[in-house]
Motif scaffolding. Structure first.
Motif, PDB file in Angstrom:
ATOM      1  N   GLU A 195       0.806  -1.222   0.000  1.00 36.95           N
ATOM      2  CA  GLU A 195       0.000   0.000   0.000  1.00 36.95           C
ATOM      3  C   GLU A 195       0.837   1.269   0.000  1.00 36.95           C
ATOM      4  N   LYS A 196       2.155   1.172   0.187  1.00 33.29           N
ATOM      5  CA  LYS A 196       2.951   2.380   0.426  1.00 33.29           C
ATOM      6  C   LYS A 196       3.333   3.143  -0.848  1.00 33.29           C
ATOM      7  N   GLY A 197       3.073   2.590  -1.994  1.00 34.37           N
ATOM      8  CA  GLY A 197       3.419   3.296  -3.222  1.00 34.37           C
ATOM      9  C   GLY A 197       4.605   2.671  -3.919  1.00 34.37           C
ATOM     10  N   CYS A 198       5.127   3.373  -4.894  1.00 30.69           N
ATOM     11  CA  CYS A 198       6.155   2.803  -5.780  1.00 30.69           C
ATOM     12  C   CYS A 198       7.504   2.663  -5.098  1.00 30.69           C
ATOM     13  N   TYR A 199       8.202   1.610  -5.465  1.00 34.11           N
ATOM     14  CA  TYR A 199       9.594   1.387  -5.107  1.00 34.11           C
ATOM     15  C   TYR A 199      10.178   0.535  -6.223  1.00 34.11           C
ATOM     16  N   ILE A 200      11.456   0.338  -6.229  1.00 33.53           N
ATOM     17  CA  ILE A 200      12.094  -0.431  -7.294  1.00 33.53           C
ATOM     18  C   ILE A 200      11.604  -1.881  -7.255  1.00 33.53           C
ATOM     19  N   GLY A 201      11.094  -2.379  -8.379  1.00 33.38           N
ATOM     20  CA  GLY A 201      10.573  -3.740  -8.451  1.00 33.38           C
ATOM     21  C   GLY A 201       9.153  -3.894  -7.959  1.00 33.38           C
ATOM     22  N   GLN A 202       8.487  -2.773  -7.639  1.00 32.30           N
ATOM     23  CA  GLN A 202       7.139  -2.821  -7.052  1.00 32.30           C
ATOM     24  C   GLN A 202       6.113  -3.409  -8.010  1.00 32.30           C
ATOM     25  N   GLU A 203       6.196  -3.068  -9.285  1.00 35.09           N
ATOM     26  CA  GLU A 203       5.168  -3.499 -10.235  1.00 35.09           C
ATOM     27  C   GLU A 203       5.101  -5.022 -10.351  1.00 35.09           C
ATOM     28  N   VAL A 204       6.264  -5.661 -10.495  1.00 37.51           N
ATOM     29  CA  VAL A 204       6.296  -7.120 -10.625  1.00 37.51           C
ATOM     30  C   VAL A 204       5.851  -7.782  -9.330  1.00 37.51           C
ATOM     31  N   THR A 205       6.310  -7.258  -8.186  1.00 33.23           N
ATOM     32  CA  THR A 205       5.956  -7.840  -6.888  1.00 33.23           C
ATOM     33  C   THR A 205       4.454  -7.746  -6.646  1.00 33.23           C
ATOM     34  N   ALA A 206       3.864  -6.600  -6.944  1.00 39.27           N
ATOM     35  CA  ALA A 206       2.424  -6.427  -6.748  1.00 39.27           C
ATOM     36  C   ALA A 206       1.631  -7.328  -7.691  1.00 39.27           C
ATOM     37  N   ARG A 207       2.052  -7.434  -8.932  1.00 39.90           N
ATOM     38  CA  ARG A 207       1.336  -8.278  -9.892  1.00 39.90           C
ATOM     39  C   ARG A 207       1.377  -9.740  -9.456  1.00 39.90           C
ATOM     40  N   THR A 208       2.538 -10.196  -8.986  1.00 39.57           N
ATOM     41  CA  THR A 208       2.653 -11.571  -8.494  1.00 39.57           C
ATOM     42  C   THR A 208       1.708 -11.810  -7.324  1.00 39.57           C
ATOM     43  N   HIS A 209       1.610 -10.822  -6.452  1.00 41.66           N
ATOM     44  CA  HIS A 209       0.744 -10.932  -5.271  1.00 41.66           C
ATOM     45  C   HIS A 209      -0.736 -10.974  -5.655  1.00 41.66           C
ATOM     46  N   TYR A 210      -1.174 -10.029  -6.435  1.00 39.39           N
ATOM     47  CA  TYR A 210      -2.606  -9.899  -6.716  1.00 39.39           C
ATOM     48  C   TYR A 210      -3.115 -10.948  -7.707  1.00 39.39           C
ATOM     49  N   ARG A 211      -2.238 -11.477  -8.530  1.00 33.62           N
ATOM     50  CA  ARG A 211      -2.677 -12.494  -9.494  1.00 33.62           C
ATOM     51  C   ARG A 211      -2.427 -13.916  -9.005  1.00 33.62           C
ATOM     52  N   GLY A 212      -1.811 -14.073  -7.843  1.00 31.62           N
ATOM     53  CA  GLY A 212      -1.561 -15.398  -7.295  1.00 31.62           C
ATOM     54  C   GLY A 212      -0.657 -16.234  -8.180  1.00 31.62           C
ATOM     55  N   LEU A 213       0.502 -15.666  -8.545  1.00 27.30           N
ATOM     56  CA  LEU A 213       1.397 -16.331  -9.496  1.00 27.30           C
ATOM     57  C   LEU A 213       2.559 -17.059  -8.826  1.00 27.30           C
ATOM     58  N   VAL A 214       2.530 -17.202  -7.504  1.00 28.93           N
ATOM     59  CA  VAL A 214       3.644 -17.845  -6.804  1.00 28.93           C
ATOM     60  C   VAL A 214       3.607 -19.350  -7.050  1.00 28.93           C
ATOM     61  N   LYS A 215       4.725 -19.891  -7.534  1.00 30.46           N
ATOM     62  CA  LYS A 215       4.789 -21.322  -7.841  1.00 30.46           C
ATOM     63  C   LYS A 215       5.680 -22.091  -6.873  1.00 30.46           C
ATOM     64  N   ARG A 216       6.534 -21.389  -6.143  1.00 31.30           N
ATOM     65  CA  ARG A 216       7.467 -22.034  -5.229  1.00 31.30           C
ATOM     66  C   ARG A 216       7.400 -21.356  -3.865  1.00 31.30           C
TER      67      ARG A 216
END
Length: 303
Positions: A195-216
């Motif tokens: 929720e804190k806003g942008c940081y380096i690598g934020q876009e990929v991390t947020a997308r992985t979280h909200y789309r449930g893309l964790v495989k390991r």
């Protein structure tokens, strides 16, 4: 001295470097580049965090200590501190922020206690799990902690607790430029804020979280021997991973962290002695901590 201190132990945490960050824009500077939220970190508290690549891979993980309103200390592995220092200076640009190495600091872990003396300076509770105790930043730990009944201990015993809680630390657990925050479970340890806003690598991390893309996921395994890091983990004659952090436990056994496919974790967890699990040829068991249960559902793209 109170009863909660009598059985406590402390140990030096070696091979770590410290970087001090201060100045009127220290908070804004850190908020814009690292995963953790430093704005909500109270004075005298600490929190885990990381610096990511633009692709969301972990470069360096660290503990963040808030010393005062605009003063922070980052503690990372000594082998990674020069790289972290260089990158922080590069990202600073012209901000009124100071970035300095602190070679005078020493970290001790103090654990197996329920409470600490009030207003004890330079002492920080580990928020990830109460079993991990406290960290003391100072060279006089033997004298200070000894006056409170703490006895010298073995840092491997603390690492065994850390691994049992599935808490990663350093490049061995979090391979630089490959490890992902969510695969390591760092979102459950408050090391990343969505929720804190942008940081380096934020876009990929947020997308992985909200789309449930964790495989390991990183998970702990108990072994009836003491394997080396990188020892093979075999499930029914198929290689499913290799050991990362390893710490000895009572007797001749050990506990180890390993990055394993969620599908394999589900299979092991659901099996009732029907699967053969070995590490370096020795019998092993999956030992998931309570916070990892129930296991996340498999990603839609995970076979």
């Amino acid at each position: 001295m109170n009863n909660s201190e009598i059985n406590s132990v402390f140990a030096h945490m070696p091979d770590f470097g410290f970087i001090a960050i201060g100045g009127s824009e220290a908070i804004d500077f850190l908020q814009s580049i690292i995963t953790a939220n430093v704005e909500t970190l109270a004075d005298g508290a600490m929190r885990q965090g990381a610096l990511l690549t633009p692709q969301g891979r972990i470069l360096t993980d660290f503990m963040i200590y808030r010393i005062a309103a605009n003063e922070f200390i980052l503690q990372c592995e000594a082998d990674r501190s020069d790289d972290l220092y260089t990158r922080l200076r590069r990202y600073r640009l012209r901000r009124p922020v100071t970035i300095e190495k602190r070679n005078d600091l020493v970290c001790h872990i103090w654990w197996h206690l329920d409470m600490v003396p009030a207003s004890m300076p330079n002492l920080f509770a580990d928020p990830r799990d109460s079993a991990l105790g406290y960290r003391y930043l100072g060279a006089d730990a033997n004298t200070l902690l000894g006056t409170h009944g703490a006895k010298p201990g073995n840092i491997d015993d603390w690492h065994a607790i850390r691994i049992a809680k599935a808490i990663p630390q350093g490049a061995l657990d979090l391979t630089p430029e490959r490890a992902l925050m969510l695969e390591a479970g760092l979102d459950h340890l408050n090391a990343v804020d969505f929720e804190k806003g942008c940081y380096i690598g934020q876009e990929v991390t947020a997308r992985t979280h909200y789309r449930g893309l964790v495989k390991r996921r990183l998970a702990p395994f108990v072994i009836d021997a003491i394997p080396q890091p990188s020892a093979d983990i075999v499930l029914d004659e198929s290689l499913i991973g290799t050991c990362k952090s390893v710490a000895p436990t009572s007797g001749d056994g050990a506990i180890a962290l390993a990055l394993v496919k969620l599908s394999d974790l589900h299979a092991i967890h659901k099996s009732v002695n029907n699967l053969s699990l070995t590490i370096d040829g020795h019998a092993a068991q999956l030992a998931l901590p309570d916070w990892m249960l129930p296991l996340p559902a498999l990603a839609k793209t995970d076979s």
